[in-house]
Motif scaffolding. Structure first.
Motif, PDB file in Angstrom:
ATOM      1  N   PRO A 186       0.841  -1.212   0.000  1.00 42.18           N
ATOM      2  CA  PRO A 186       0.000   0.000   0.000  1.00 42.18           C
ATOM      3  C   PRO A 186       0.869   1.252   0.000  1.00 42.18           C
ATOM      4  O   PRO A 186       1.981   1.264   0.509  1.00 42.18           O
ATOM      5  N   ASN A 187       0.342   2.308  -0.582  1.00 43.85           N
ATOM      6  CA  ASN A 187       1.060   3.580  -0.613  1.00 43.85           C
ATOM      7  C   ASN A 187       0.272   4.643   0.126  1.00 43.85           C
ATOM      8  O   ASN A 187      -0.757   4.358   0.757  1.00 43.85           O
ATOM      9  N   ASP A 235      -3.414   4.974  -0.747  1.00 43.26           N
ATOM     10  CA  ASP A 235      -4.260   3.947  -0.126  1.00 43.26           C
ATOM     11  C   ASP A 235      -4.589   4.308   1.315  1.00 43.26           C
ATOM     12  O   ASP A 235      -5.706   4.099   1.785  1.00 43.26           O
ATOM     13  N   PHE A 236      -3.580   4.855   2.024  1.00 42.70           N
ATOM     14  CA  PHE A 236      -3.789   5.233   3.416  1.00 42.70           C
ATOM     15  C   PHE A 236      -4.837   6.346   3.526  1.00 42.70           C
ATOM     16  O   PHE A 236      -5.747   6.297   4.361  1.00 42.70           O
ATOM     17  N   LEU A 237      -4.702   7.355   2.646  1.00 41.78           N
ATOM     18  CA  LEU A 237      -5.640   8.472   2.704  1.00 41.78           C
ATOM     19  C   LEU A 237      -7.047   8.047   2.307  1.00 41.78           C
ATOM     20  O   LEU A 237      -8.032   8.517   2.883  1.00 41.78           O
ATOM     21  N   SER A 238      -7.152   7.124   1.330  1.00 41.76           N
ATOM     22  CA  SER A 238      -8.479   6.680   0.892  1.00 41.76           C
ATOM     23  C   SER A 238      -9.166   5.785   1.911  1.00 41.76           C
ATOM     24  O   SER A 238     -10.370   5.529   1.802  1.00 41.76           O
ATOM     25  N   SER A 239      -8.414   5.297   2.911  1.00 45.11           N
ATOM     26  CA  SER A 239      -9.012   4.430   3.924  1.00 45.11           C
ATOM     27  C   SER A 239      -9.678   5.222   5.043  1.00 45.11           C
ATOM     28  O   SER A 239     -10.237   4.639   5.965  1.00 45.11           O
ATOM     29  N   ARG A 240      -9.596   6.557   4.975  1.00 45.23           N
ATOM     30  CA  ARG A 240     -10.240   7.365   6.014  1.00 45.23           C
ATOM     31  C   ARG A 240     -11.751   7.131   6.020  1.00 45.23           C
ATOM     32  O   ARG A 240     -12.378   7.050   4.964  1.00 45.23           O
TER      33      ARG A 240
END
Length: 458
Positions: A151-152, A155-160
């Motif tokens: 994951p980049n 991906d981290f930001l879209s998991s909010r």
């Protein structure tokens, strides 16, 4: 709910009130009707509560209020000290859902299969070692596994998780929250949630500048009004960088309907000076001598030629040059078109469109114009753009022809992505410069929903 006041589900209300859509209301107390007014629907609700609180004080006791508006019926307990509480469940209006017709069946255009071919027995495919090796891997082949993708940051930001909905600001839910000082904080109504969803759609990120083209070959079909209101809605909720552009080959009326500027320059003047904007150092502010700022609506307007004796006109080549330059400065371009589908600049606008908007009033003649427009666009190879188009039906009067409205809905729903309605508004009848503040709240809400539908296609 106050313990000393029974719920309205079991008791007749002492006072009945209704909020109208024209920023007025009516309160009935002891059989006597009182008319109230406000600057908007929220102001009408505040006036109603003030009048009922005064009645409660005069009686020296809490009173039951049954109030209705477009969102439903609201039972409330109003106390002499000004406190307002819910007095029972909300009764939502029953709204029948219009049936959705299936898409038209398009017959196949290829020639029918000959009967002799249909009766031939199936032929087995020839065996092939190469073919079999592609289908069945060797037994001793080692299994292959795809390497996991790390994951980049995206991906981290879209998991909010989605942001929680804020407290109610509108309707009787908002009134209760304000009058209770936030102690009572009901969730937003379905209407307010729909408004927030529409605003989010209008504010969505765009992958580069986008062009919206407003069409109907019939004059008086609401094209210019629609162009200005779509641009205004994008401007208000996106914060500028929106242009309403009159792409009439000669004289259009968008320059008349837009707020005036200190100059009278038009697209013809900009075209003549276009070389000035070929420099990468040119800025959007350099366009101020050609476009007309629309103030609080936060969009600019570019008028077509206004000289009745002038010989200048915009053709397809001129349109493309203007479009290329203006796309460098504006994120959203909303283009008003003329009535000549055969004009080269009209066809060039359709070619560049990311989203078509087909506008019609609920009248036979403008409906005919919109229907013939779609047929022509499909014949010219724009069937894909038509299928993704948004149809806007505008009511030409306070009471529209319901039978004709249904016919128009049934027809355009089968041909375009969605059909939206916008109401009649007396402030638009005069044909003068658009004043957003003069629009009725329901008009602004309807154009927000229409613009959200348009934005979903961008």
């Amino acid at each position: 709910m106050s313990p000393d006041v029974p719920a309205l589900t079991n008791t007749t209300a002492d006072i009945v009130a209704a909020v109208q859509t024209d920023t007025t209301g009516e309160v009935t107390i002891d059989g006597s009707r009182h008319r109230v007014t406000g600057t908007d629907e929220a102001g009408v609700r505040e006036e109603i509560i003030g009048l009922v609180v005064e009645t409660a004080r005069n009686r020296g006791q809490s009173v039951l209020l049954q109030v209705s508006d477009e969102q439903g019926e609201w039972p409330l307990t109003v106390h002499p000290n000004g406190r307002v509480e819910s007095a029972g469940p909300v009764v939502l209006p029953s709204r029948p859902t219009a049936g959705v017709l299936p898409p038209p069946v398009v017959p196949p255009t290829h020639a029918p299969t000959p009967a002799a071919t249909l009766v031939q027995p199936p032929v087995a495919a020839p065996t092939s070692a190469l073919f079999e090796s592609l289908l069945t891997p060797p037994a001793d082949a080692a299994p292959t596994f795809a390497a996991p993708v790390a994951p980049n940051l995206a991906d981290f930001l879209s998991s909010r998780p989605p942001a929680p909905a804020g407290p109610a600001e509108q309707g009787w839910q908002g009134v209760l929250r304000r009058l209770s000082g936030g102690l009572v904080s009901p969730t937003p109504s379905s209407a307010e949630r729909a408004q927030r969803t529409a605003i989010a759609a209008v504010q969505r990120s765009l992958n580069g500048p986008r062009t919206i083209v407003v069409l109907n070959p019939k004059g008086g079909a609401h094209k210019t009004t629609a162009t200005l209101l779509i641009a205004a809605t994008f401007g208000i909720y996106r914060g500028g960088y929106t242009l309403a552009w009159d792409n009439n080959e000669t004289m259009g009326t968008l320059g008349v309907r837009a707020q005036a500027a200190r100059h009278t320059n038009t697209a013809v003047d900009l075209l003549r000076d276009l070389d000035r904007f070929g420099d990468a150092r040119s800025r959007v502010g350099d366009l101020d001598n050609y476009v007309r700022s629309q103030g609080d609506a936060q969009f600019d307007a570019l008028a077509s030629d206004l000289d009745p004796a002038g010989a200048a006109s915009i053709d397809d080549d001129a349109f493309r040059k203007l479009h290329t330059t203006l796309s460098r400065f504006y994120r959203v371009l909303v283009i008003d078109t003329g009535n000549n589908m055969r004009a080269s600049n009209w066809e060039a606008a359709v070619d560049t469109a990311d989203q078509l908007v087909i506008v019609s009033t609920i009248r036979e003649d403008t409906g005919y114009g919109a229907a013939s427009l779609i047929d022509g666009l499909r014949q010219k190879g724009h069937a894909d753009k038509v299928a993704q188009a948004v149809t806007v039906l505008a009511s030409p009067s306070k009471t529209a022809d319901e039978q004709l409205s249904k016919r128009l809905h049934d027809h355009f729903r089968q041909l375009t992505r969605t059909v939206v309605d916008v109401p009649y508004d007396a402030s638009l009848v005069g044909g003068g410069p658009l004043n957003i503040d003069a629009l009725a709240p329901r008009t602004r809400a309807a154009w927000l929903q229409a613009t959200a539908a348009i934005a979903e296609g961008l």
